[in-house]
Design an enzyme around this catalytic site. Structure first.
Site, mmCIF file in Angstrom:
data_model
loop_
_atom_site.group_PDB
_atom_site.id
_atom_site.type_symbol
_atom_site.label_atom_id
_atom_site.label_comp_id
_atom_site.label_asym_id
_atom_site.label_seq_id
_atom_site.Cartn_x
_atom_site.Cartn_y
_atom_site.Cartn_z
ATOM 1 N N LYS A 7 42.296 37.167 42.340
ATOM 2 C CA LYS A 7 42.447 38.579 42.713
ATOM 3 C C LYS A 7 41.995 38.712 44.164
ATOM 4 O O LYS A 7 40.849 38.419 44.490
ATOM 5 C CB LYS A 7 41.578 39.467 41.820
ATOM 6 C CG LYS A 7 41.475 40.907 42.328
ATOM 7 C CD LYS A 7 40.531 41.743 41.490
ATOM 8 C CE LYS A 7 40.161 43.019 42.239
ATOM 9 N NZ LYS A 7 39.228 43.871 41.480
ATOM 10 N N GLY A 48 38.585 52.891 39.588
ATOM 11 C CA GLY A 48 38.590 54.345 39.485
ATOM 12 C C GLY A 48 38.682 54.871 38.068
ATOM 13 O O GLY A 48 38.366 56.028 37.810
#
Lengths: 372, 263
Positions: B102, B190
């Site tokens: 990632k 988030g």
């Protein structure tokens, strides 16, 4: 342009001396309620009026810290390489005016110390020297870093202020963090407690973090020694400095230390008493002002207080510290302590305490990226 | 018996995944919780910050707690530019953490917003070296297209800044990406509640990555279970084809029915 010209002077002029004492309860509530606090809000939270709101501030500080950092405390330990010093700082045990044993570790001794410290599990090390370009030149630090790289994944320095080029050189050698305390931001007091030596140059020291950021330092930790001057204005200045660095160098991890003066061999008596409550208020106010900034807590503080501060915003703690040259290994302590530490617990005890509180000790949070 | 098991697989790079919940591993009170969290949520993909991997401290080394069948996604947390991200990815692969990565390049410590430009550069280099690259990014359709072109296996737009628990603040931008990009879109960062994870899945996100909301819950294991269920529910709803929402009832064609009268 610099912190002094861009922020420190203008903001103090704009806000004025009397502001702190005109703060109302409504001002404090408003500041606590905001998501992003400005400089004025930070000062509101540092005011005497905010003392009535510490519990409320503590809950918010705790929530913000867990949200941004998790239940995690990063551990490190200091390593004193040398204590030769040409400065006369009224408050320091290593000052040139103190008749103490002076020494500097040989590279073999550095390796002994490194092995002993690494054996305790540490991966992040903070190396310190007194200010003596003659006894502890940058080339000596560089040689030490070459040794330490074999044992540690992150190396920070707490040494006299260097030029941008020198910082670049040490970063190239493998240093990734800088700790440098302005000691006291108030210029008159600065001049008074720094009796002689290159450290008298207030601005060269004040601009050091910026030079390090420009040179590519990953983490920068600033602080004022609490006890030399009114703690509220010093806490305000330190927070402003951290915020300025974060804004100007967004890629740098900025953090702050709130060190209180400790007894040392020179027997200096701090002119200002900073209570536990004062220290807590400072930590909370800063956490609300800069929710993502690190807060570093040393073993200057006693165990019981450190345990309570874990939940109030601290993100990094030292452990198993020793403030003399050569105190970690078989080499044995070769000098007096720079100051007396208050929390003498070993690594295992600190880890147990963190687990007890539902926090994870982290020894490694960075690793050197050699060109590959 | 209602069918609750999802049978559709998510394919990323060389792997076929059952679970569409990806787990972040920072912020736990202790990494001993990780196996329980994975068990409770059924998640298979775990992201680990290479900067934190510490084999010398087995007690808290994430890798100690991962089962052999979980899929490891090392992340480049701490990288400030493409060069550092590339180095971290190579270190991870050399350390035996596999070839997924990632990409996380953050040059802003105040909001932790990713640097899309540097992320794109790192993606290009690492995809070229055979990594399965999952870049974390600020939702931007053009950048997403360039990432796919550069060889990204999936694209991971943020729903809101990392650790903010503010939900899908970038919903419209992510929706457009889901429509336009033919690679899995994974909402990363988030998401603060299971309902928000479900919402992302209903929109057609391929997966969601969650850390703070689980790790900082009072009961992380239970919260992980809740997220596991929410992700499944959201996926089911997406597959079921949410009916279009209409302003008016349409049973009797009150406005145009007359056209068929008297036929």
């Amino acid at each position: 342009m610099s912190f002094y010209d861009e922020v420190y002077q203008p903001i103090r002029r704009e806000i004025g001396e009397d502001f702190m004492h005109s703060v109302t309860a409504a001002d404090v509530r408003r500041a606590i309620g905001k998501t992003w606090l400005n400089e004025r809000d930070y000062l509101v939270l540092l005011s005497p009026r905010a003392e009535d709101f510490l519990e409320e501030m503590a809950w918010k500080a705790h929530r913000l810290t867990v949200q941004h950092f998790g239940r995690v405390i990063q551990l490190y330990t200091p390593l004193y390489l040398a204590n030769y010093c040409v400065n006369k700082c009224a408050y320091c045990g290593f000052g040139a005016h103190n008749k103490i044993k002076r020494d500097r570790l040989t590279l073999a001794e550095v390796e002994d110390e490194a092995r002993a410290i690494a054996g305790m599990g540490f991966k992040h090390i903070l190396i310190l020297t007194g200010e003596s370009r003659h006894h502890s030149p940058v080339s000596y630090m560089r040689d030490c870093v070459q040794v330490l790289k074999k044992y540690f994944s992150s190396i920070s320095i707490e040494v006299y202020p260097l030029t941008e080029e020198e910082y670049r050189e040490l970063i190239f050698a493998g240093v990734d963090g800088l700790t440098i305390y302005q000691e006291v931001y108030d210029e008159a007091v600065y001049d008074r407690v720094h009796l002689a030596g290159p450290k008298k140059d207030y601005h060269f020291r004040l601009n050091a973090p910026e030079r390090a950021c420009r040179a590519g330092m990953r983490t920068v930790n600033v602080g004022a020694l609490l006890g030399l001057h009114d703690w509220r204005s010093e806490a305000f200045a330190t927070g402003l400095h951290a915020a300025y660095l974060q804004k100007k160098f967004p890629a740098v991890e900025v953090s702050l230390s709130p060190p209180r003066l400790r007894p040392e061999v020179g027997g200096f008596d701090p002119p200002v008493r900073v209570t536990d409550q004062n220290l807590v208020q400072y930590i909370l106010a800063f956490r609300l002002f800069m929710p993502r900034a690190g807060i570093t807590l040393s073993t200057r503080e006693p165990a019981r207080l450190r345990d309570h501060l874990v939940k109030l915003g601290v993100t990094r703690m030292s452990a198993a510290s020793c403030t003399s040259v050569g105190g970690h290994s078989e080499t044995g302590q070769k000098t007096e302590d720079q100051f007396a530490i208050a929390d003498g617990r070993g690594v295992g005890e600190i880890m147990a305490m963190l687990y007890e509180q539902g926090y994870q000790p982290v020894f490694k949070d960075w690793q050197l990226l050699e060109a590959n | 018996m209602p069918q609750t098991e999802l049978t559709d697989k998510l394919v990323i790079g060389d792997k076929e995944l059952k679970s569409r919940l990806f787990l972040g591993t920072g912020k736990f009170a202790t990494n001993k919780l990780i196996p329980q969290v994975m068990e409770a949520s059924g998640c298979q993909v775990v992201t680990v910050a290479v900067r934190r991997v510490d084999p010398d401290f087995a007690e808290e080394d994430v890798l100690t707690y991962l089962s052999p069948d979980c899929i490891l996604m090392p992340n480049t947390s701490g990288a400030r530019n493409a060069r550092e991200a590339v180095r971290i990815a190579r270190l991870a692969r050399a350390a035996g953490l596999g070839n997924w990565v990632k990409i996380e390049v953050i040059t802003d410590n105040k909001y932790l917003l990713p640097d899309n430009y540097e992320t794109l550069k790192a993606t290009e280099i690492l995809a070229g070296e055979g990594f399965v690259v999952l870049p974390y990014m600020s939702p931007d359709l053009m950048v997403a297209k360039q990432l796919v072109e550069a060889g990204a296996a999936a694209v991971m737009p943020l729903g809101a800044p990392i650790g903010s628990n503010r939900g899908l603040r970038t919903k419209e931008l992510i929706r457009i990406m889901i429509e336009e990009i033919d690679r899995p879109i994974i909402v990363d960062a988030g998401i603060g509640r299971p309902s928000e994870a479900a919402e992302a899945m209903e929109m057609g996100a391929a997966a969601v990555l969650v850390n703070t909301a689980i790790a900082t819950a009072a009961d992380p294991v239970r919260m992980a279970a809740a997220f596991g269920q929410a992700v499944q529910a959201g996926r089911q709803a997406y597959l079921a084809g949410l009916g279009p929402t209409r302003l008016y009832a349409s049973a009797s064609s009150p406005l145009t029915g007359f056209l068929r009268e008297g036929e």
